[in-house]
Design a protein around this motif. Sequence first.
Motif, PDB file in Angstrom:
ATOM      1  N   LEU A 153       0.783  -1.158   0.142  1.00  0.00           N
ATOM      2  CA  LEU A 153      -0.012  -0.036   0.019  1.00  0.00           C
ATOM      3  C   LEU A 153       0.879   1.221   0.036  1.00  0.00           C
ATOM      4  CD1 LEU A 153      -2.702   0.765   0.378  1.00  0.00           C
ATOM      5  CD2 LEU A 153      -2.271   1.192   2.616  1.00  0.00           C
ATOM      6  N   SER A 156       2.679   1.770  -3.126  1.00  0.00           N
ATOM      7  CA  SER A 156       1.935   2.174  -4.244  1.00  0.00           C
ATOM      8  C   SER A 156       1.854   3.590  -4.695  1.00  0.00           C
ATOM      9  CB  SER A 156       0.538   1.386  -4.075  1.00  0.00           C
ATOM     10  OG  SER A 156      -0.311   2.272  -3.286  1.00  0.00           O
ATOM     11  N   VAL A 157       2.084   4.353  -3.364  1.00  0.00           N
ATOM     12  CA  VAL A 157       2.301   5.857  -3.748  1.00  0.00           C
ATOM     13  C   VAL A 157       3.603   6.366  -3.551  1.00  0.00           C
ATOM     14  CG1 VAL A 157      -0.022   6.461  -2.773  1.00  0.00           C
ATOM     15  CG2 VAL A 157       1.754   6.075  -1.089  1.00  0.00           C
ATOM     16  N   ASP A 158       4.409   5.164  -3.562  1.00  0.00           N
ATOM     17  CA  ASP A 158       6.022   5.644  -3.738  1.00  0.00           C
ATOM     18  C   ASP A 158       6.558   6.479  -2.377  1.00  0.00           C
ATOM     19  OD1 ASP A 158       8.264   5.177  -5.104  1.00  0.00           O
ATOM     20  OD2 ASP A 158       8.468   7.399  -5.476  1.00  0.00           O
ATOM     21  N   ALA A 159       6.108   5.874  -1.203  1.00  0.00           N
ATOM     22  CA  ALA A 159       6.429   6.285   0.015  1.00  0.00           C
ATOM     23  C   ALA A 159       8.142   5.997   0.105  1.00  0.00           C
ATOM     24  CB  ALA A 159       5.897   5.788   1.224  1.00  0.00           C
ATOM     25  N   GLU A 163       9.811   7.155   5.208  1.00  0.00           N
ATOM     26  CA  GLU A 163       8.455   7.257   5.605  1.00  0.00           C
ATOM     27  C   GLU A 163       7.978   5.846   6.203  1.00  0.00           C
ATOM     28  OE1 GLU A 163       6.273  10.584   3.145  1.00  0.00           O
ATOM     29  OE2 GLU A 163       6.953   9.110   2.026  1.00  0.00           O
ATOM     30  N   ARG A 167       6.416   5.385   9.858  1.00  0.00           N
ATOM     31  CA  ARG A 167       4.884   5.123   9.907  1.00  0.00           C
ATOM     32  C   ARG A 167       4.513   3.630   9.949  1.00  0.00           C
ATOM     33  NH1 ARG A 167       1.575   9.173   7.484  1.00  0.00           N
ATOM     34  NH2 ARG A 167       2.875  11.177   7.199  1.00  0.00           N
TER      35      ARG A 167
ATOM     36  N   ARG B  54       0.178  -6.521  -9.774  1.00  0.00           N
ATOM     37  CA  ARG B  54       1.664  -5.757  -9.106  1.00  0.00           C
ATOM     38  C   ARG B  54       2.326  -5.066 -10.031  1.00  0.00           C
ATOM     39  NH1 ARG B  54       2.727  -7.171  -3.878  1.00  0.00           N
ATOM     40  NH2 ARG B  54       4.819  -7.632  -4.756  1.00  0.00           N
ATOM     41  N   CYS B  57       1.032  -1.578 -11.208  1.00  0.00           N
ATOM     42  CA  CYS B  57       1.162  -0.423 -10.378  1.00  0.00           C
ATOM     43  C   CYS B  57       2.649  -0.310 -10.019  1.00  0.00           C
ATOM     44  CB  CYS B  57       0.179  -0.246  -9.202  1.00  0.00           C
ATOM     45  SG  CYS B  57      -0.010  -1.842  -8.210  1.00  0.00           S
ATOM     46  N   LEU B  59       4.867  -2.277  -8.616  1.00  0.00           N
ATOM     47  CA  LEU B  59       5.461  -2.899  -7.262  1.00  0.00           C
ATOM     48  C   LEU B  59       6.466  -4.197  -7.613  1.00  0.00           C
ATOM     49  CD1 LEU B  59       2.113  -3.012  -5.162  1.00  0.00           C
ATOM     50  CD2 LEU B  59       4.058  -1.296  -4.952  1.00  0.00           C
ATOM     51  N   LYS B  78       3.386   5.656 -10.505  1.00  0.00           N
ATOM     52  CA  LYS B  78       3.380   5.426  -8.728  1.00  0.00           C
ATOM     53  C   LYS B  78       4.127   6.812  -8.202  1.00  0.00           C
ATOM     54  CE  LYS B  78       6.686   2.806  -7.317  1.00  0.00           C
ATOM     55  NZ  LYS B  78       7.632   1.605  -7.006  1.00  0.00           N
ATOM     56  N   GLN B  79       5.046   7.181  -8.775  1.00  0.00           N
ATOM     57  CA  GLN B  79       5.685   8.453  -8.089  1.00  0.00           C
ATOM     58  C   GLN B  79       4.813   9.662  -8.245  1.00  0.00           C
ATOM     59  OE1 GLN B  79       9.317   8.532 -10.699  1.00  0.00           O
ATOM     60  NE2 GLN B  79      10.224   7.335  -9.182  1.00  0.00           N
ATOM     61  N   LYS B  81       1.664   9.249  -7.736  1.00  0.00           N
ATOM     62  CA  LYS B  81       0.386   8.851  -7.090  1.00  0.00           C
ATOM     63  C   LYS B  81      -0.552   8.964  -7.790  1.00  0.00           C
ATOM     64  CE  LYS B  81       0.359  10.693  -2.554  1.00  0.00           C
ATOM     65  NZ  LYS B  81       0.434  11.554  -1.383  1.00  0.00           N
ATOM     66  N   PHE B  83      -2.054   5.887  -8.410  1.00  0.00           N
ATOM     67  CA  PHE B  83      -2.692   4.855  -8.235  1.00  0.00           C
ATOM     68  C   PHE B  83      -3.458   4.814  -6.938  1.00  0.00           C
ATOM     69  CE2 PHE B  83       0.961   3.070 -10.630  1.00  0.00           C
ATOM     70  CZ  PHE B  83       0.219   2.570 -11.903  1.00  0.00           C
ATOM     71  N   PHE B  85      -4.606   2.221  -4.573  1.00  0.00           N
ATOM     72  CA  PHE B  85      -4.373   0.615  -4.478  1.00  0.00           C
ATOM     73  C   PHE B  85      -5.172  -0.024  -3.468  1.00  0.00           C
ATOM     74  CE2 PHE B  85      -1.781  -2.738  -2.752  1.00  0.00           C
ATOM     75  CZ  PHE B  85      -1.884  -3.866  -4.191  1.00  0.00           C
ATOM     76  N   LEU B 104      -4.439   8.538   4.883  1.00  0.00           N
ATOM     77  CA  LEU B 104      -3.006   7.803   4.861  1.00  0.00           C
ATOM     78  C   LEU B 104      -2.054   8.212   3.714  1.00  0.00           C
ATOM     79  CD1 LEU B 104      -0.640   6.085   6.598  1.00  0.00           C
ATOM     80  CD2 LEU B 104      -1.601   4.347   5.328  1.00  0.00           C
ATOM     81  N   LEU B 105      -2.734   7.899   2.655  1.00  0.00           N
ATOM     82  CA  LEU B 105      -2.039   7.967   1.515  1.00  0.00           C
ATOM     83  C   LEU B 105      -1.892   9.348   0.900  1.00  0.00           C
ATOM     84  CD1 LEU B 105      -3.817   4.946  -0.405  1.00  0.00           C
ATOM     85  CD2 LEU B 105      -1.562   5.017   1.067  1.00  0.00           C
ATOM     86  N   THR B 107      -1.019  11.608   3.157  1.00  0.00           N
ATOM     87  CA  THR B 107       0.003  12.047   4.058  1.00  0.00           C
ATOM     88  C   THR B 107       1.382  11.691   3.623  1.00  0.00           C
ATOM     89  OG1 THR B 107      -0.584  10.629   5.589  1.00  0.00           O
ATOM     90  CG2 THR B 107      -1.609  12.637   5.658  1.00  0.00           C
ATOM     91  N   VAL B 108       1.544  10.645   2.856  1.00  0.00           N
ATOM     92  CA  VAL B 108       3.018  10.268   2.757  1.00  0.00           C
ATOM     93  C   VAL B 108       3.255  10.852   1.246  1.00  0.00           C
ATOM     94  CG1 VAL B 108       2.937   8.037   3.988  1.00  0.00           C
ATOM     95  CG2 VAL B 108       2.090   7.908   1.778  1.00  0.00           C
ATOM     96  N   ASN B 109       4.576  10.688   0.778  1.00  0.00           N
ATOM     97  CA  ASN B 109       5.133  11.387  -0.429  1.00  0.00           C
ATOM     98  C   ASN B 109       4.242  12.418  -0.934  1.00  0.00           C
ATOM     99  OD1 ASN B 109       6.152  11.578  -2.785  1.00  0.00           O
ATOM    100  ND2 ASN B 109       5.318   9.586  -3.861  1.00  0.00           N
ATOM    101  N   ARG B 159      -9.945   5.123   1.771  1.00  0.00           N
ATOM    102  CA  ARG B 159      -8.515   5.433   1.684  1.00  0.00           C
ATOM    103  C   ARG B 159      -8.077   5.519   0.090  1.00  0.00           C
ATOM    104  NH1 ARG B 159      -5.171   1.118   4.432  1.00  0.00           N
ATOM    105  NH2 ARG B 159      -5.986  -0.070   2.639  1.00  0.00           N
TER     106      ARG B 159
END
Lengths: 256, 265
Positions: A153, A156-159, A163, A167, B54, B57, B59, B78-79, B81, B83, B85, B104-105, B107-109, B159
């Motif tokens: 997960l 999938s957003v390239d964390a 992070e 997290r 996978r 996206c 992975l 992906k970079q 954002k 997707f 998922f 959550l998604l 707040t990251v990246n 999410r």
Amino acid sequence: MMRQRVLLSVAPFTGIAGFFALWELYVRLFDVRPLTLPAPSRIIVHVLENLGFYAENAVVTVTEAAIGLVLAFLIAMVVATAMAHSAFVERASWPVLVLIQSTPIVVLVPVFIRWLGFGMAPKIAIAALFAFVPFVSNAVTGLRSVDADRLDLLHSVDASDREIFWRLRLPSSLPSLFAAGRICIALALIGAVIGEYYGSSTAGLGTISQRAASRAFVDQQWGSIFVASFVGITATLLLLACERRVLRWHASTQQR
Amino acid sequence: MTALPAIDIVGLTKVFDRSGQHLVALDGLDLRVEAGEFVSLIGPSGCGKSTLLRAVCGLLPIDGGSISIGKESPIEAKQRKHFGFVPQTPALLDWKNVRDNVRLLQTVNRSAADNDAHRADNETDDIDDLIERVGLTAAASAMPRELSGGMQQRVSLARAFALRAPVLIMDEPFSALDEITRADMRYLLLELWRETQATVLFVTHNIDEAIVLSDRVVVLAGQPGTVVADVQIKLGRPRAEGIEDDPIFHAHAASIRRALHEGHR
């Protein structure tokens, strides 16, 4: 239901009370000499009469154990993070950890004293060494136990790795870290006491226990044992209370 | 929202190397999902559905062929954002409440989202709105372990939609739910999707689910996985409960079942 819960909550205390009652009974019934085994009531009275003396020495031991514990934890986290990120580091580290764990650390006390002198430093080092390996192994397990879907997960957003560590990996490993903490608090205290006992110090529970033993001060010998146990139990209970608060989200803190 | 991308998979090959044994999961697979199309992949375990997902996206590195998401590679998408998922399990963070899990998604990246101005505004309003639409307003401050499996999966859906991503990738998200909750979730998903009209790639084991949701159902079978049937679903939208009784639905179900059986032999 209610009665069952009350019974279960007093069960630990009845265990302790029963243990001391049997001890007391045995000493009184068979008129055991205090030199062989003093009654617990006698030891408790002695400790209460000399509370200032014991408190002073307990503070020294607790300080050494606490610094040792924190040191062990910090170094263990760095090592465990490296191990969790690299299979090579992990494979290289395990033999060293096993080596540390299977060394009887007592024999290292003179070595540490030669390196670090007669003050608190060698006791801190020994306390840290006692607590180090359980911390590392639990931290590695914790950092590794991250669920694959959660990892996907975030990927999938390239964390970033950073992070993901803060997290996901670190919070996921908290339950195992607390489990390690419960073991390591007692180990660090044992380490500090052993360091004092064999390390010719001027203060600390291990020191007064060692002095009492060599001069056959029975009350002081048992008094220092009681105080050391009391400190250990109190520290463990404090950690448990802390764990209940921090891990409220985790299933293990659910009321059973 | 920016123009929706199509997903174009050409000659996709993926080989796993497990203890010296080569396992060819996919060998030259072609598949195209049009922009804004809802496509389900259905097939037996081990036919490479999850591998395909996978890889799409970003992975999983691929061993041959190409995948493009509009004009981007999976890694680029992906970079940025792009997707949303939805994994097989809800995968909620147990130490965060419902609202924080939905966010959550986002707040990251963060730097990726800042590039897309259209997604940056009204974030908080969006979150509360989404939580309401998945029926969890009363539980917004609840912790995951206080929720039922169905409620957790609603959080997981919210999410993914919270990202307002142009592509949704879903890996058997309802497989752990009971049949009744599962049927409810289909219509919830359709309702959420109707407004975004994102391009969707959805993996499932369930024939009914695939038909109710999709514009097209692609049947994968064999090892390496190959496309054995590609069924255009001729049911209008919006779709509502009871659509399972439609004769067209039955016809589709029968043909997909046949394709699965034939592919299996």
